[in-house]
Design a protein around this motif. Structure first.
Motif, PDB file in Angstrom:
ATOM      1  N   TYR A  39       7.089  -6.970  26.186  1.00 39.52           N
ATOM      2  CA  TYR A  39       6.506  -6.181  27.151  1.00 39.52           C
ATOM      3  C   TYR A  39       7.745  -5.515  28.062  1.00 39.52           C
ATOM      4  O   TYR A  39       7.488  -4.483  28.725  1.00 39.52           O
ATOM      5  N   ASP A  40       8.798  -6.039  28.152  1.00 34.55           N
ATOM      6  CA  ASP A  40       9.849  -5.869  29.143  1.00 34.55           C
ATOM      7  C   ASP A  40      11.227  -5.943  28.156  1.00 34.55           C
ATOM      8  O   ASP A  40      11.844  -6.683  28.240  1.00 34.55           O
ATOM      9  N   PRO A  41      11.323  -4.653  27.460  1.00 36.06           N
ATOM     10  CA  PRO A  41      12.383  -4.605  26.444  1.00 36.06           C
ATOM     11  C   PRO A  41      13.883  -4.738  27.159  1.00 36.06           C
ATOM     12  O   PRO A  41      14.089  -4.321  28.237  1.00 36.06           O
ATOM     13  N   GLY A  42      14.589  -5.729  26.410  1.00 39.60           N
ATOM     14  CA  GLY A  42      15.830  -6.074  27.025  1.00 39.60           C
ATOM     15  C   GLY A  42      15.815  -7.301  28.290  1.00 39.60           C
ATOM     16  O   GLY A  42      16.883  -7.504  28.853  1.00 39.60           O
ATOM     17  N   SER A  43      14.633  -7.548  28.585  1.00 41.81           N
ATOM     18  CA  SER A  43      14.340  -8.676  29.782  1.00 41.81           C
ATOM     19  C   SER A  43      15.107  -7.963  30.858  1.00 41.81           C
ATOM     20  O   SER A  43      15.988  -8.626  31.741  1.00 41.81           O
ATOM     21  N   ALA A  44      14.858  -6.618  31.231  1.00 40.20           N
ATOM     22  CA  ALA A  44      15.333  -6.067  32.332  1.00 40.20           C
ATOM     23  C   ALA A  44      14.805  -6.189  33.639  1.00 40.20           C
ATOM     24  O   ALA A  44      15.585  -6.071  34.683  1.00 40.20           O
ATOM     25  N   HIS A  45      13.738  -6.448  33.710  1.00 43.62           N
ATOM     26  CA  HIS A  45      12.739  -6.113  34.995  1.00 43.62           C
ATOM     27  C   HIS A  45      11.869  -7.671  35.322  1.00 43.62           C
ATOM     28  O   HIS A  45      11.481  -7.425  36.251  1.00 43.62           O
ATOM     29  N   ALA A  46      11.932  -8.495  34.563  1.00 42.56           N
ATOM     30  CA  ALA A  46      11.189  -9.613  35.031  1.00 42.56           C
ATOM     31  C   ALA A  46      11.696 -11.104  34.358  1.00 42.56           C
ATOM     32  O   ALA A  46      12.209 -11.143  33.221  1.00 42.56           O
ATOM     33  N   ILE A  47      10.996 -11.904  34.850  1.00 35.93           N
ATOM     34  CA  ILE A  47      11.538 -13.476  34.360  1.00 35.93           C
ATOM     35  C   ILE A  47      10.047 -14.368  34.320  1.00 35.93           C
ATOM     36  O   ILE A  47       9.473 -14.195  35.410  1.00 35.93           O
ATOM     37  N   ASN A  48       9.774 -14.881  33.574  1.00 35.47           N
ATOM     38  CA  ASN A  48       8.392 -15.398  33.236  1.00 35.47           C
ATOM     39  C   ASN A  48       8.453 -16.506  34.271  1.00 35.47           C
ATOM     40  O   ASN A  48       9.348 -17.379  34.545  1.00 35.47           O
ATOM     41  N   TYR A  49       7.146 -16.737  35.114  1.00 31.96           N
ATOM     42  CA  TYR A  49       7.034 -17.604  36.004  1.00 31.96           C
ATOM     43  C   TYR A  49       6.036 -18.640  35.102  1.00 31.96           C
ATOM     44  O   TYR A  49       6.499 -19.844  35.063  1.00 31.96           O
ATOM     45  N   MET A  50       4.826 -18.383  34.771  1.00 28.72           N
ATOM     46  CA  MET A  50       4.075 -19.238  34.191  1.00 28.72           C
ATOM     47  C   MET A  50       3.490 -18.681  33.050  1.00 28.72           C
ATOM     48  O   MET A  50       3.272 -17.466  32.854  1.00 28.72           O
ATOM     49  N   TRP A  51       3.071 -19.379  31.992  1.00 27.18           N
ATOM     50  CA  TRP A  51       2.339 -18.887  30.787  1.00 27.18           C
ATOM     51  C   TRP A  51       1.015 -19.951  30.317  1.00 27.18           C
ATOM     52  O   TRP A  51       1.020 -20.984  30.856  1.00 27.18           O
ATOM     53  N   TYR A  52       0.141 -19.079  29.833  1.00 25.42           N
ATOM     54  CA  TYR A  52      -1.335 -19.846  29.807  1.00 25.42           C
ATOM     55  C   TYR A  52      -2.159 -19.330  28.889  1.00 25.42           C
ATOM     56  O   TYR A  52      -1.817 -18.408  28.315  1.00 25.42           O
ATOM     57  N   THR A  53      -3.175 -20.076  28.547  1.00 25.43           N
ATOM     58  CA  THR A  53      -4.259 -19.695  27.363  1.00 25.43           C
ATOM     59  C   THR A  53      -5.424 -19.470  28.519  1.00 25.43           C
ATOM     60  O   THR A  53      -5.490 -19.904  29.387  1.00 25.43           O
ATOM     61  N   THR A  54      -6.410 -18.409  27.792  1.00 24.24           N
ATOM     62  CA  THR A  54      -7.719 -18.489  28.420  1.00 24.24           C
ATOM     63  C   THR A  54      -8.636 -19.259  27.558  1.00 24.24           C
ATOM     64  O   THR A  54      -8.588 -18.804  26.192  1.00 24.24           O
ATOM     65  N   GLY A  55      -9.474 -20.122  27.869  1.00 25.20           N
ATOM     66  CA  GLY A  55     -10.226 -20.955  27.254  1.00 25.20           C
ATOM     67  C   GLY A  55     -11.493 -21.246  28.053  1.00 25.20           C
ATOM     68  O   GLY A  55     -12.081 -20.141  28.952  1.00 25.20           O
ATOM     69  N   VAL A  56     -12.224 -22.027  27.611  1.00 19.64           N
ATOM     70  CA  VAL A  56     -13.381 -22.638  28.264  1.00 19.64           C
ATOM     71  C   VAL A  56     -13.480 -23.874  28.995  1.00 19.64           C
ATOM     72  O   VAL A  56     -12.993 -24.991  28.320  1.00 19.64           O
ATOM     73  N   ALA A  57     -13.791 -24.133  30.347  1.00 20.04           N
ATOM     74  CA  ALA A  57     -13.900 -25.101  30.885  1.00 20.04           C
ATOM     75  C   ALA A  57     -15.237 -25.409  31.054  1.00 20.04           C
ATOM     76  O   ALA A  57     -16.124 -24.667  31.395  1.00 20.04           O
ATOM     77  N   TYR A  58     -15.369 -26.631  31.089  1.00 20.07           N
ATOM     78  CA  TYR A  58     -16.991 -27.193  31.180  1.00 20.07           C
ATOM     79  C   TYR A  58     -16.968 -28.452  31.780  1.00 20.07           C
ATOM     80  O   TYR A  58     -16.242 -29.249  31.720  1.00 20.07           O
ATOM     81  N   ASN A  59     -18.173 -28.708  32.280  1.00 15.76           N
ATOM     82  CA  ASN A  59     -18.844 -29.953  32.898  1.00 15.76           C
ATOM     83  C   ASN A  59     -19.393 -30.739  31.521  1.00 15.76           C
ATOM     84  O   ASN A  59     -20.182 -30.601  31.287  1.00 15.76           O
ATOM     85  N   VAL A  60     -18.393 -31.914  31.225  1.00 15.04           N
ATOM     86  CA  VAL A  60     -18.734 -32.669  30.283  1.00 15.04           C
ATOM     87  C   VAL A  60     -20.074 -33.031  30.148  1.00 15.04           C
ATOM     88  O   VAL A  60     -20.856 -32.977  28.950  1.00 15.04           O
TER      89      VAL A  60
END
Length: 359
Positions: A115-136
């Motif tokens: 997304y940022d060729p050459g890592s020139a403009h940004a540094i990762n802060y957090m990464w994550y998935t999108t999933g399903v949260a539920y009341n067991v």
């Protein structure tokens, strides 16, 4: 000359303290940092932190494109980052000015570089998935088993069984359309209008069973037992679990990465082109790249961070939780999406409005 000097000294002495105060203005996602980190940064550096929050990429992007945000650091998701770089609203971030850049996790940095060729403009802060949260308990009452598949959520006849106890969905077309495309066995990164419309039409069929589209309110709604299921982000979902536990309630929240795979996303530290306090921004970014600080932020948010050495400092209940740090097999089932161009984005926005409103 003496009178002039005396007048200048008096004027300086009477000037407000804020005139010499160093400041860094930050615009970040809600509930996305350990508040104590902000206090400790100010204590160590003398730089005051002015901290504002948002809950959608669209809000951040509209500010950036309008210009003169007044912010020094922003935290766009990767696909929005890519578009903002092309729009010229972000300035390069020199890693030579960051002593702690040596701590950047190369695997995550490599994914970000698409997304940022050459890592020139940004540094990762957090990464994550999108999933399903539920009341067991509530899910067990209604379907008799845990959530393991998108079939249980994205089929109208299945979601209907959960509508009475409350379902929230992220207000994020990037996430939800990509996941729906993948569920329909289409390319999750497709920009084809026919593919996107097919995904949107499928979601319209689910709309009657969805209580609300929102990208942050589901945390408390889950924790309080007001809803039983949310399509949400891993870290937020685990925050909901922790809040329920801290409140001493009998609400048990689980988070699932469905077997079909899901979207992997990254939120990243960047600097607006007109950032007024560049030196202070570098100080803050460098502070976040310290392993101990990154570990504190992961502990507070339950999001995996982009600082490799920090994982050894994170409590094992988080560091070894596959919801936060997926195992290799799960990582292979995660997909990413690229940035739509402007016409594509307009089309996606219209589709998403139709999904949410039914018109």
């Amino acid at each position: 000359m003496t009178k002039i000097l005396a007048a200048l000294l008096i004027a300086f002495a009477c000037a407000p303290a804020s005139a010499a105060e160093r400041v860094v203005n930050i615009f970040n996602w809600s509930d996305y940092i350990d508040p104590g980190v902000l206090e400790d940064f100010t204590r160590e550096t003398g730089v005051k932190v002015v901290y504002d929050t948002y809950d959608s990429n669209e809000i951040l992007e509209s500010r950036l494109l309008a210009g003169a945000t007044g912010y020094d650091i922003v935290v766009p998701s990767a696909t929005f980052l890519q578009r903002q770089i092309k729009a010229g609203v972000l300035q390069p971030v020199s890693r030579k000015r960051l002593a702690n850049a040596v701590n950047i996790w190369s695997e995550i940095d490599g994914r970000l570089s698409s997304y940022d060729p050459g890592s020139a403009h940004a540094i990762n802060y957090m990464w994550y998935t999108t999933g399903v949260a539920y009341n067991v308990a509530k899910i067990k009452e209604r379907i008799g088993k845990p959530i393991t598949s998108w079939e249980q959520v994205l089929r109208p006849e299945n979601l209907k069984k959960l509508a009475d106890c409350g379902v929230y969905v992220l207000d994020s077309p990037e996430d939800i359309l990509a996941i729906t495309l993948n569920f329909l066995k289409l390319d999750p990164n497709s920009k084809s209008e026919s593919d996107l419309r097919r995904a949107a039409d499928h979601l319209v069929g689910l709309r009657r069973y969805i209580k609300k589209f929102h990208s942050s309110e589901y945390i408390n709604a889950l924790a309080n037992g007001d809803i039983c299921l949310a399509i949400g982000w891993a870290g937020d979902s685990l925050q909901a679990r922790n809040r329920a536990r801290e409140a001493g309630s009998d609400v048990e929240i689980a988070y699932a990465i469905p077997s079909e795979g899901t979207l992997m996303s990254m939120d990243n530290l960047a600097m607006p082109i007109d950032a007024p306090h560049v030196a202070e921004a570098y100080l803050f970014i460098d502070y976040l790249l310290r392993p101990d600080v990154a570990a504190r932020n992961t502990k507070a948010t339950n999001f995996a961070n982009g600082v490799g050495p920090s994982r050894a400092l994170i409590d094992s209940s988080i560091a070894n939780d596959p919801s936060v740090y997926p195992n290799d097999a799960t990582m292979r089932r995660l997909f990413t999406v690229t940035t739509p161009n402007q016409p594509q984005q307009k089309f996606i926005t219209r589709l998403w409005t139709m999904v949410k409103t039914g018109r």
